[in-house]
Design an enzyme around this catalytic site. Structure first.
Site, PDB file in Angstrom:
ATOM      1  N   ARG A 134       0.839  -1.191   0.000  1.00  0.00           N
ATOM      2  CA  ARG A 134       0.000   0.000   0.000  1.00  0.00           C
ATOM      3  C   ARG A 134       0.885   1.257   0.000  1.00  0.00           C
ATOM      4  NH1 ARG A 134      -3.672  -1.549   5.108  1.00  0.00           N
ATOM      5  NH2 ARG A 134      -1.656  -2.455   5.707  1.00  0.00           N
ATOM      6  N   LYS A 136       1.520   1.936   7.200  1.00  0.00           N
ATOM      7  CA  LYS A 136       1.878   1.146   8.383  1.00  0.00           C
ATOM      8  C   LYS A 136       2.782   1.930   9.313  1.00  0.00           C
ATOM      9  CE  LYS A 136       0.806  -2.281   9.434  1.00  0.00           C
ATOM     10  NZ  LYS A 136      -0.377  -2.565  10.279  1.00  0.00           N
ATOM     11  N   TYR A 178      -1.023   4.673  10.542  1.00  0.00           N
ATOM     12  CA  TYR A 178      -1.381   3.723  11.596  1.00  0.00           C
ATOM     13  C   TYR A 178      -0.170   3.542  12.507  1.00  0.00           C
ATOM     14  CZ  TYR A 178      -5.571   2.277   9.023  1.00  0.00           C
ATOM     15  OH  TYR A 178      -6.795   2.259   8.392  1.00  0.00           O
ATOM     16  N   HIS A 194      -0.633   1.798  16.205  1.00  0.00           N
ATOM     17  CA  HIS A 194      -0.856   0.619  17.051  1.00  0.00           C
ATOM     18  C   HIS A 194       0.234   0.518  18.127  1.00  0.00           C
ATOM     19  CE1 HIS A 194      -3.967  -0.716  14.281  1.00  0.00           C
ATOM     20  NE2 HIS A 194      -3.112  -0.643  13.281  1.00  0.00           N
ATOM     21  N   GLU A 254      -5.789   5.018  13.704  1.00  0.00           N
ATOM     22  CA  GLU A 254      -6.727   4.120  14.384  1.00  0.00           C
ATOM     23  C   GLU A 254      -7.407   4.712  15.610  1.00  0.00           C
ATOM     24  OE1 GLU A 254      -2.743   3.169  16.338  1.00  0.00           O
ATOM     25  OE2 GLU A 254      -3.441   3.634  14.309  1.00  0.00           O
ATOM     26  N   ASP A 267      -2.721  -6.735  15.194  1.00  0.00           N
ATOM     27  CA  ASP A 267      -2.028  -5.443  15.225  1.00  0.00           C
ATOM     28  C   ASP A 267      -2.049  -4.833  16.626  1.00  0.00           C
ATOM     29  OD1 ASP A 267      -0.942  -4.812  12.680  1.00  0.00           O
ATOM     30  OD2 ASP A 267      -2.952  -4.524  11.883  1.00  0.00           O
TER      31      ASP A 267
END
Length: 372
Positions: free
Chosen positions: A15, A75, A94, A96, A118, A270
């Site tokens: 991505r 990511k 993101y 996490h 997120e 994740d």
């Protein structure tokens, strides 16, 4: 503002943070965009496509990080990327963080402003920047689970929907949110015997109204989880506590009691995973076996369908990226309490309460950290 888009470096991650159409919007707002060469190849976007949209093409990630004020990714930054972060950077991706002490430490030490997709919220509730990937991951979880049930993959040799005269596979979905609902939709469509567990009566009511007698809805307790998981052919872990570690709802004892060839798909990996026996895997080696049970725990599941995932993600992230670039980070966060919820780290301070609690940092209220 100069906005930078590095090529993703996490294994099997294809991505990209911004599509050419998103770049064009940023350029139309008067911003400069720097894209690392080949960053969009995985989604079918060439360097020429980005040039046509108004971007500059950088030869290396180092050039992107050195030139840009805001870094837009998909990511969480890997170690080599975190080493390039500066205190004047805005990182929008993101993260996490709750299960990732090393990343959190590096982001805190960088002094950068780190906004996590997120944990951004929506006026009507929900997590609008997580939802697109949750939709993708929920649907993919059934595809992955059905494939893993094949004998050649170590599974029990079951067809998810069965055939006339042969029962369908029993699918248990733990969690009735966006991931769970999309998993249920796919499983029902394939003709599986589907049960969904949740602790929200409202979520169960919503699913029962949508799917009717095609599914069973069960309130989630320790007893119901144990009973249904042990008897399942495929279990989908779809539990999310925003910003926090996922609770370990399926224990190693439950796994040991399951039939050999059963399959677990942990979409919550994740955030640390909701199966006690779960550990992150990659698309190259997506599964492993514990006590005869196949575990699929790919940490970037939507990365397997990068075109669908990237365009769906950009539909959600672009308005926030524009706000950050147009207004500057302090004004954008101050004007939008929902974007402010996405602020996890700034000036060496942790501003997300679940992350602070999980990793033993002092929690600083976001507005205070911004001096508002």
């Amino acid at each position: 503002m100069i906005v930078g888009v590095p090529k993703e470096v996490k294994k099997a991650e294809l991505r990209v943070g911004l599509t050419p159409s998103s770049v064009r919007e940023l350029v139309a707002h008067g911003h400069d965009v720097v894209v690392e060469t080949s960053a969009g190849v995985g989604v079918g976007a060439s360097d020429d496509d980005y040039r046509a949209a108004g971007a500059d093409i950088a030869a290396t990630a180092d050039e992107v990080f050195s030139r840009a004020a805001m870094i837009v990714k998909v990511k969480e930054p890997q170690a080599q990327e975190r080493a390039m972060l500066r205190s004047d950077h805005v990182l929008f991706t993101y993260l996490h963080l709750a299960p990732d002490a090393d990343q959190t430490k590096d982001l805190v030490e960088s002094g950068a402003t780190c906004i996590a997709y997120e944990t951004v919220t929506a006026p009507g509730g929900g997590l609008p920047l997580l939802a697109p990937m949750s939709q993708v991951a929920g649907r993919m979880s059934i595809q992955a689970g059905a494939h893993s049930l094949e004998a050649a993959q170590g599974g029990a040799g079951l067809l998810l929907g069965g055939v006339p005269g042969v029962p369908s596979a029993r699918v248990v979905v733990i969690g009735g949110g966006v991931v769970g609902e999309n998993a249920v939709e796919m499983a029902v469509g394939l003709g599986a015997d589907v049960t969904v567990l949740d602790r929200s009566v409202q979520a169960l009511d919503r699913l029962a109204r949508r799917f009717g007698s095609s599914i069973q809805t069960v309130y989630s307790t320790r007893s119901s989880v144990e009973e249904l998981v042990v008897g399942a052919d495929l279990v989908i872990g779809a539990v999310l506590v925003p910003g926090a570690r996922a609770p370990k709802l399926v224990t190693s004892e439950h796994v040991a009691a399951m039939r050999p060839g059963s399959v677990l798909v942990d979409v919550a990996i994740d955030q640390g995973g909701c199966f006690e026996t779960a550990r992150p895997t990659t698309h190259d080696e997506p599964t492993y076996v514990v006590d005869g049970v196949v575990h699929y725990c790919v940490a970037n599941m939507p990365g397997a369908v990068p075109r669908t995932s990237t365009y769906a993600l950009n539909n959600a992230t672009l308005p926030f990226a524009l706000a950050l670039a147009d207004k500057g980070v302090v004004a954008a966060l101050g004007d939008d309490p929902h974007l402010l919820e996405g602020l996890n780290v700034i000036n060496g301070q942790v501003t997300e309460s679940h992350v602070a609690e999980a990793l033993d940092y002092d929690y600083v209220e976001p507005r205070a950290a911004l001096g508002l």
